[in-house]
Motif scaffolding. Structure first.
Motif, short mmCIF file in Angstrom:
data_model
loop_
_atom_site.label_atom_id
_atom_site.label_comp_id
_atom_site.label_asym_id
_atom_site.label_seq_id
_atom_site.Cartn_x
_atom_site.Cartn_y
_atom_site.Cartn_z
N PHE A 162 1.02 -1.19 -0.29
CA PHE A 162 -0.26 0.43 -0.13
C PHE A 162 0.83 1.28 -0.32
O PHE A 162 2.04 1.34 0.36
N GLU A 163 0.55 2.72 -0.62
CA GLU A 163 0.75 4.00 -0.29
C GLU A 163 0.24 4.47 0.30
O GLU A 163 -0.63 4.57 1.25
N TYR A 164 2.14 4.75 1.92
CA TYR A 164 1.79 5.28 3.46
C TYR A 164 2.00 6.42 3.07
O TYR A 164 3.62 6.78 2.64
N ARG A 165 1.40 7.31 3.65
CA ARG A 165 1.31 8.75 3.92
C ARG A 165 2.77 8.85 5.29
O ARG A 165 1.84 8.66 6.85
N GLY A 166 3.60 8.94 5.72
CA GLY A 166 4.67 9.32 7.04
C GLY A 166 5.28 10.33 6.92
O GLY A 166 5.01 10.75 6.36
N ARG A 167 5.65 10.46 8.03
CA ARG A 167 6.71 11.43 8.26
C ARG A 167 7.51 11.97 6.75
O ARG A 167 7.62 13.41 7.04
N SER A 168 8.09 10.70 6.27
CA SER A 168 9.34 11.18 5.44
C SER A 168 8.11 11.88 3.99
O SER A 168 9.32 10.93 3.28
N GLY A 169 7.01 11.07 4.06
CA GLY A 169 5.82 11.32 2.36
C GLY A 169 6.20 10.20 2.25
O GLY A 169 5.75 9.14 3.35
N ALA A 170 4.78 9.79 1.31
CA ALA A 170 4.60 8.85 1.00
C ALA A 170 5.45 7.95 0.09
O ALA A 170 6.76 8.62 -0.64
N GLN A 171 5.15 6.91 0.58
CA GLN A 171 6.00 5.78 0.08
C GLN A 171 5.37 3.95 0.31
O GLN A 171 4.11 3.97 0.95
N THR A 172 5.46 3.53 -0.63
CA THR A 172 4.97 1.97 -1.05
C THR A 172 5.71 1.11 -0.12
O THR A 172 6.91 0.71 0.03
N ARG A 173 5.01 0.34 1.18
CA ARG A 173 4.52 -0.45 2.33
C ARG A 173 4.54 -1.82 1.69
O ARG A 173 3.23 -1.60 1.26
N THR A 174 5.27 -2.78 2.51
CA THR A 174 4.70 -4.37 2.04
C THR A 174 4.76 -4.87 3.51
O THR A 174 5.70 -4.97 4.30
N LEU A 175 3.70 -5.60 4.04
CA LEU A 175 3.70 -6.05 4.96
C LEU A 175 2.65 -7.29 5.24
O LEU A 175 2.23 -7.94 4.86
N ASP A 176 3.47 -7.92 6.51
CA ASP A 176 2.88 -9.15 6.61
C ASP A 176 1.84 -9.15 7.95
O ASP A 176 2.12 -8.50 9.03
#
Length: 363
Positions: A162-176
């Motif tokens: 998913f695309e996540y809006r974190g403190r360092s900006g939007a990033q693509t993250r993969t999660l179990d």
């Protein structure tokens, strides 16, 4: 005029429910609207289908032989004591719990579920006022678009990106995703972050777009959650606690360079501290610090190991617990605790000396 099936079944239920005696098929055909215009053979086939429909929805249809003028035949009725619900006699706590649960049901009429609950509850307990129930609500955060998909991913153990809006900006993250945690109106997705190589938590309201399954589906899960893993700990663990590293998998081929030990900056624990709580404190620690894995002693005392990544934060937390707490090891960290205590004591101004009492004047 043709009677629809639903109306015919309702008429049949009402007729068999209000009688105190067994009713023969002939009496049913003569009395219940929807049967009279049928031939006897057509009625029997229709009645068999209707009996099966009643049984499928759980309506207790009692069948017993009845003898009128001729040969005994089957008679039918619906016993009231098996059809109607008994009084639920809900306690105040049970009614409040069901009232909150009814808030989870999304219907076109938002009051429908709670209106049905009040009908089932009958007469409210004396300590519960109907008007007071309208004030009882919980912020369940149900408006988050990704919540159904996240629940599906956790239940089926599907790896997601998913695309996540974190403190360092939007990033693509993969999660179990190991679990979902609800905290103060916000949903958190907790699991193993493939990009960071450690357990992380993500606010669902900061996810942009849809949660995407890495695989299209099929038999078996994409991952297994660690044994004993508790998702709520990801939100309750204070920042001075280090994140234990996941075991490294054996590579398919020899690596080009030797594997390096993880750096402290990447979240690995710096020291492993053993803390002991005496019996007067352990019970309170168990209630207020669920992230601690306590080992209980025979006298009601307890101990826990804490992977510490921030010594100063750990020392402040330990001293805030007051009496009944002891840092057993390591010795170096014990020294930091003693040094901090000395700083505190040095910063406390000494108590002023009492002024001498004035003696009585003698003439």
């Amino acid at each position: 005029m043709t009677v629809r099936k639903a109306e015919r079944l309702l008429n049949l239920i009402a007729f068999l429910l209000e009688t105190d005696r067994l009713i023969t098929p002939q009496q049913i055909q003569d009395t219940v609207p929807g049967y009279a215009e049928q031939s006897w053979e057509a009625f029997k086939r229709m009645f068999e289908r209707d009996k099966e429909a009643l049984r499928e929805v759980g309506i207790p249809l009692e069948v017993a032989p009845v003898a009128l003028l001729g040969e005994p035949e089957e008679g039918y009725r619906i016993p009231k004591d098996r059809y109607y619900l008994p009084e639920l006699d809900l306690a105040a706590e049970e009614l409040a719990s069901l009232w909150l649960a009814a808030g989870l049901v999304r219907l076109q009429d938002p009051t429908a579920a709670r209106t049905a609950l009040l009908k089932l509850a009958g007469e409210l307990p004396p300590e519960v006022e109907r008007a007071r129930l309208s004030w009882l609500s919980a912020d369940l955060g149900l408006a988050v678009p990704g919540l159904p998909r996240a629940f599906e991913a956790v239940a089926e153990r599907r790896t997601i990106s998913f695309e996540y809006r974190g403190r360092s900006g939007a990033q693509t993250r993969t999660l179990d995703p190991y679990g979902l945690v609800h905290r103060k109106g916000t949903w958190y997705l907790v699991g193993r972050d493939h990009d960071r190589g450690e357990n992380r938590s993500f606010r669902l309201d900061r996810v942009s777009g849809e949660l995407r399954f890495r695989n299209k589906g099929g038999p078996g899960a994409d991952f297994d959650a660690p044994e004993g893993f508790r998702p709520q700990e990801a939100l309750e663990v204070p920042p001075f606690v280090g994140r234990p590293e996941a075991p490294l998998k054996a590579p398919d081929k020899e690596p080009e360079a030797p594997l390096k030990a993880p750096d402290k900056e990447k979240g690995s624990p710096a020291v492993d501290a053993l803390v002991r709580f005496d019996a007067s404190t352990a019970w309170w620690i168990e209630r207020t610090h669920p992230w601690l894995r306590l080992t209980w002693g025979s006298d009601g005392d307890a101990s826990a190991r804490v992977p510490v990544s921030d010594n100063a934060g750990f020392v402040s937390w330990l001293l805030s617990l007051g009496e009944g707490v002891e840092l057993v090891e390591p010795e170096a960290l014990r020294g930091e605790v003693l040094a901090r205590l000395e700083e505190i004591c040095d910063g406390v101004p000494p108590e002023p000396e009492p002024e001498p009492e004035l003696g009585a004047e003698h003439g």
